[in-house]
Motif scaffolding. Structure first.
Motif, PDB file in Angstrom:
ATOM      1  N   ASN A 174       0.308  24.559  10.354  1.00  0.00           N
ATOM      2  CA  ASN A 174       1.037  24.459   9.083  1.00  0.00           C
ATOM      3  C   ASN A 174       0.160  23.767   8.049  1.00  0.00           C
ATOM      4  N   SER A 175       0.110  24.365   6.870  1.00  0.00           N
ATOM      5  CA  SER A 175      -0.632  23.741   5.770  1.00  0.00           C
ATOM      6  C   SER A 175       0.301  23.149   4.728  1.00  0.00           C
ATOM      7  N   ASP A 176       1.607  23.237   4.969  1.00  0.00           N
ATOM      8  CA  ASP A 176       2.594  22.739   4.006  1.00  0.00           C
ATOM      9  C   ASP A 176       3.413  21.594   4.593  1.00  0.00           C
ATOM     10  N   THR A 177       2.832  20.869   5.547  1.00  0.00           N
ATOM     11  CA  THR A 177       3.550  19.783   6.205  1.00  0.00           C
ATOM     12  C   THR A 177       3.674  18.579   5.284  1.00  0.00           C
ATOM     13  N   LEU A 178       4.806  17.929   5.323  1.00  0.00           N
ATOM     14  CA  LEU A 178       5.030  16.691   4.584  1.00  0.00           C
ATOM     15  C   LEU A 178       5.418  15.608   5.575  1.00  0.00           C
ATOM     16  N   LEU A 179       4.629  14.555   5.648  1.00  0.00           N
ATOM     17  CA  LEU A 179       4.938  13.426   6.518  1.00  0.00           C
ATOM     18  C   LEU A 179       5.689  12.375   5.728  1.00  0.00           C
ATOM     19  N   VAL A 180       6.778  11.877   6.291  1.00  0.00           N
ATOM     20  CA  VAL A 180       7.608  10.874   5.632  1.00  0.00           C
ATOM     21  C   VAL A 180       7.698   9.654   6.533  1.00  0.00           C
ATOM     22  N   GLU A 181       7.386   8.491   5.986  1.00  0.00           N
ATOM     23  CA  GLU A 181       7.478   7.248   6.739  1.00  0.00           C
ATOM     24  C   GLU A 181       8.653   6.439   6.230  1.00  0.00           C
ATOM     25  N   SER A 182       9.456   5.958   7.144  1.00  0.00           N
ATOM     26  CA  SER A 182      10.597   5.139   6.766  1.00  0.00           C
ATOM     27  C   SER A 182      10.125   3.862   6.111  1.00  0.00           C
ATOM     28  N   LEU A 183      10.734   3.509   5.000  1.00  0.00           N
ATOM     29  CA  LEU A 183      10.352   2.289   4.300  1.00  0.00           C
ATOM     30  C   LEU A 183      10.583   1.085   5.193  1.00  0.00           C
ATOM     31  N   GLY A 184       9.610   0.203   5.205  1.00  0.00           N
ATOM     32  CA  GLY A 184       9.722  -0.993   6.027  1.00  0.00           C
ATOM     33  C   GLY A 184       9.124  -0.835   7.397  1.00  0.00           C
ATOM     34  N   SER A 185       8.810   0.414   7.778  1.00  0.00           N
ATOM     35  CA  SER A 185       8.179   0.635   9.069  1.00  0.00           C
ATOM     36  C   SER A 185       6.685   0.449   8.948  1.00  0.00           C
ATOM     37  N   SER A 186       6.107  -0.272   9.870  1.00  0.00           N
ATOM     38  CA  SER A 186       4.669  -0.521   9.824  1.00  0.00           C
ATOM     39  C   SER A 186       3.967   0.084  11.030  1.00  0.00           C
ATOM     40  N   SER A 187       4.654   0.984  11.745  1.00  0.00           N
ATOM     41  CA  SER A 187       4.080   1.515  12.977  1.00  0.00           C
ATOM     42  C   SER A 187       2.802   2.289  12.716  1.00  0.00           C
ATOM     43  N   SER A 188       2.815   3.126  11.644  1.00  0.00           N
ATOM     44  CA  SER A 188       1.624   3.926  11.386  1.00  0.00           C
ATOM     45  C   SER A 188       0.475   3.058  10.925  1.00  0.00           C
ATOM     46  N   HIS A 189       0.785   1.936  10.276  1.00  0.00           N
ATOM     47  CA  HIS A 189      -0.269   1.086   9.770  1.00  0.00           C
ATOM     48  C   HIS A 189      -0.866   0.196  10.854  1.00  0.00           C
ATOM     49  N   SER A 190      -0.256   0.182  12.023  1.00  0.00           N
ATOM     50  CA  SER A 190      -0.789  -0.646  13.101  1.00  0.00           C
ATOM     51  C   SER A 190      -1.886   0.069  13.864  1.00  0.00           C
ATOM     52  N   VAL A 191      -2.039   1.374  13.631  1.00  0.00           N
ATOM     53  CA  VAL A 191      -3.063   2.140  14.317  1.00  0.00           C
ATOM     54  C   VAL A 191      -4.279   2.235  13.416  1.00  0.00           C
ATOM     55  N   LEU A 192      -5.355   1.598  13.811  1.00  0.00           N
ATOM     56  CA  LEU A 192      -6.566   1.589  13.015  1.00  0.00           C
ATOM     57  C   LEU A 192      -7.582   2.547  13.595  1.00  0.00           C
ATOM     58  N   THR A 193      -8.366   3.171  12.746  1.00  0.00           N
ATOM     59  CA  THR A 193      -9.424   4.032  13.218  1.00  0.00           C
ATOM     60  C   THR A 193     -10.658   3.200  13.515  1.00  0.00           C
ATOM     61  N   LEU A 194     -11.639   3.865  14.070  1.00  0.00           N
ATOM     62  CA  LEU A 194     -12.884   3.187  14.402  1.00  0.00           C
ATOM     63  C   LEU A 194     -13.579   2.664  13.156  1.00  0.00           C
ATOM     64  N   PHE A 195     -13.240   3.229  12.005  1.00  0.00           N
ATOM     65  CA  PHE A 195     -13.939   2.883  10.776  1.00  0.00           C
ATOM     66  C   PHE A 195     -13.207   1.814   9.973  1.00  0.00           C
ATOM     67  N   GLY A 196     -12.157   1.244  10.550  1.00  0.00           N
ATOM     68  CA  GLY A 196     -11.530   0.084   9.938  1.00  0.00           C
ATOM     69  C   GLY A 196     -10.507   0.385   8.879  1.00  0.00           C
ATOM     70  N   ASP A 197     -10.016   1.608   8.765  1.00  0.00           N
ATOM     71  CA  ASP A 197      -8.982   1.908   7.780  1.00  0.00           C
ATOM     72  C   ASP A 197      -7.905   2.749   8.434  1.00  0.00           C
ATOM     73  N   ILE A 198      -6.762   2.876   7.792  1.00  0.00           N
ATOM     74  CA  ILE A 198      -5.625   3.569   8.382  1.00  0.00           C
ATOM     75  C   ILE A 198      -5.734   5.068   8.139  1.00  0.00           C
ATOM     76  N   PHE A 199      -4.953   5.853   8.899  1.00  0.00           N
ATOM     77  CA  PHE A 199      -5.013   7.308   8.797  1.00  0.00           C
ATOM     78  C   PHE A 199      -4.561   7.791   7.435  1.00  0.00           C
ATOM     79  N   MET A 200      -3.478   7.192   6.939  1.00  0.00           N
ATOM     80  CA  MET A 200      -2.827   7.742   5.755  1.00  0.00           C
ATOM     81  C   MET A 200      -3.222   6.984   4.499  1.00  0.00           C
ATOM     82  N   PRO A 201      -3.412   7.691   3.381  1.00  0.00           N
ATOM     83  CA  PRO A 201      -3.739   7.011   2.132  1.00  0.00           C
ATOM     84  C   PRO A 201      -2.581   6.160   1.657  1.00  0.00           C
ATOM     85  N   ASN A 202      -2.906   5.126   0.914  1.00  0.00           N
ATOM     86  CA  ASN A 202      -1.886   4.237   0.390  1.00  0.00           C
ATOM     87  C   ASN A 202      -1.301   4.837  -0.879  1.00  0.00           C
ATOM     88  N   CYS A 203      -0.095   5.344  -0.784  1.00  0.00           N
ATOM     89  CA  CYS A 203       0.494   6.020  -1.942  1.00  0.00           C
ATOM     90  C   CYS A 203       1.680   5.229  -2.497  1.00  0.00           C
TER      91      CYS A 203
END
Length: 278
Positions: A174-203
């Motif tokens: 799918n090229s039209d996927t939209l990911l939605v993160e629940s406000l207040g959830s920090s689960s996605s931000h707890s996963v760091l890549t090898l390069f020291g930044d998170i997967f998702m841009p800060n929007c």
């Protein structure tokens, strides 16, 4: 703002500065283009023979940009070295003087191919701002997948390095996927890549990201060799070439993203699942 197409962003009659994306070192300074043109597909020369009733008139021609040209490929752009004080040898690697990353390779004595994952450009009046490496890499690769799938109806890709080796097999779902993160959830931000930044841009507080959903198979150390050989001979598969180091970075990003998914969603028909934000 990470997702932008070269065709839309590079304008004629406007000065640009090209930077190394990793360290910000200036690669090309104050270049103004009179023409910004897309290159034809890799099979264009063979197709000409089908169109012409006489021998191919372009058989001995090469598509090299002049000083005021920028030619755009699937994963790279071609620039002329112009009046710069050095000339390059054909088929040599172009290395950043500061961070020593490979930025591209020479095509001829006066033409350089820069990869879109290694070089970033800005109008001369704008300052350079650092973008986390993994965000930039996955954004540019996702952009390539979306554009090629829409223009060529291609959904399977091989990721190849500049050394000629296949590193990853990718199947776009799918090229039209939209990911939605629940406000207040920090689960996605707890996963760091090898390069020291998170997967998702800060929007900001919205918590939504455009993304592509892909299946992938790693091919390093001869893994999935039979499948890779089958895809290589399949006309429905499109090859994308990047520096080998970037291919390994992308493979790490894919793997770390997969481990962030629930176990039941990590695999599909022996392929691993990944969402790439852009």
């Amino acid at each position: 703002d990470l997702c932008f197409t070269l065709r839309e962003s590079l304008k004629t009659q406007k000065n640009y500065i090209f930077y190394c994306q990793s360290c910000g070192d200036i690669i090309v300074k104050d270049r103004k283009f009179l023409r910004v043109l897309p290159l034809p597909s890799e099979n264009w020369s063979a197709l000409v023979e089908e169109w012409c009733c006489h021998p191919n008139p372009f058989a001995r021609s090469t598509l090299h940009p002049q000083h005021d040209d920028c030619f755009l490929g699937d994963t790279f752009f071609l620039l002329n070295t112009g009046n710069e004080s050095y000339k390059t040898k054909e088929n040599t690697r172009v290395i950043c003087k500061r961070c020593k990353r490979m930025l591209g390779e020479t095509v001829s004595s006066d033409t350089i191919k820069y990869y879109v994952t290694e070089v970033i450009f800005r109008p001369s009046e704008e300052s350079f701002s650092t973008t986390p490496r993994s965000q930039f890499v996955q954004s540019m690769v996702a952009q390539c997948l979306v554009e090629l799938s829409s223009t060529k109806s291609t959904f399977r890709f091989t990721i190849e390095g500049d050394d000629g080796k296949t590193y990853i097999l990718i199947w776009l779902l799918n090229s039209d996927t939209l990911l939605v993160e629940s406000l207040g959830s920090s689960s996605s931000h707890s996963v760091l890549t090898l390069f020291g930044d998170i997967f998702m841009p800060n929007c900001g507080p919205v918590g939504t990201w455009n993304a592509v959903k892909v299946l992938y198979q790693p091919c390093v150390k001869s893994r999935n060799k039979d499948l890779a050989d089958a895809w290589e001979n399949d006309i429905g598969v499109h090859s994308l070439k990047f520096p080998s180091e970037t291919c390994l970075e992308l493979l790490l990003i894919l793997g770390l993203s997969t481990t962030s998914l629930p176990p039941s969603l990590r695999c599909m028909n022996s392929f691993q699942v990944r969402n790439s934000c852009y």
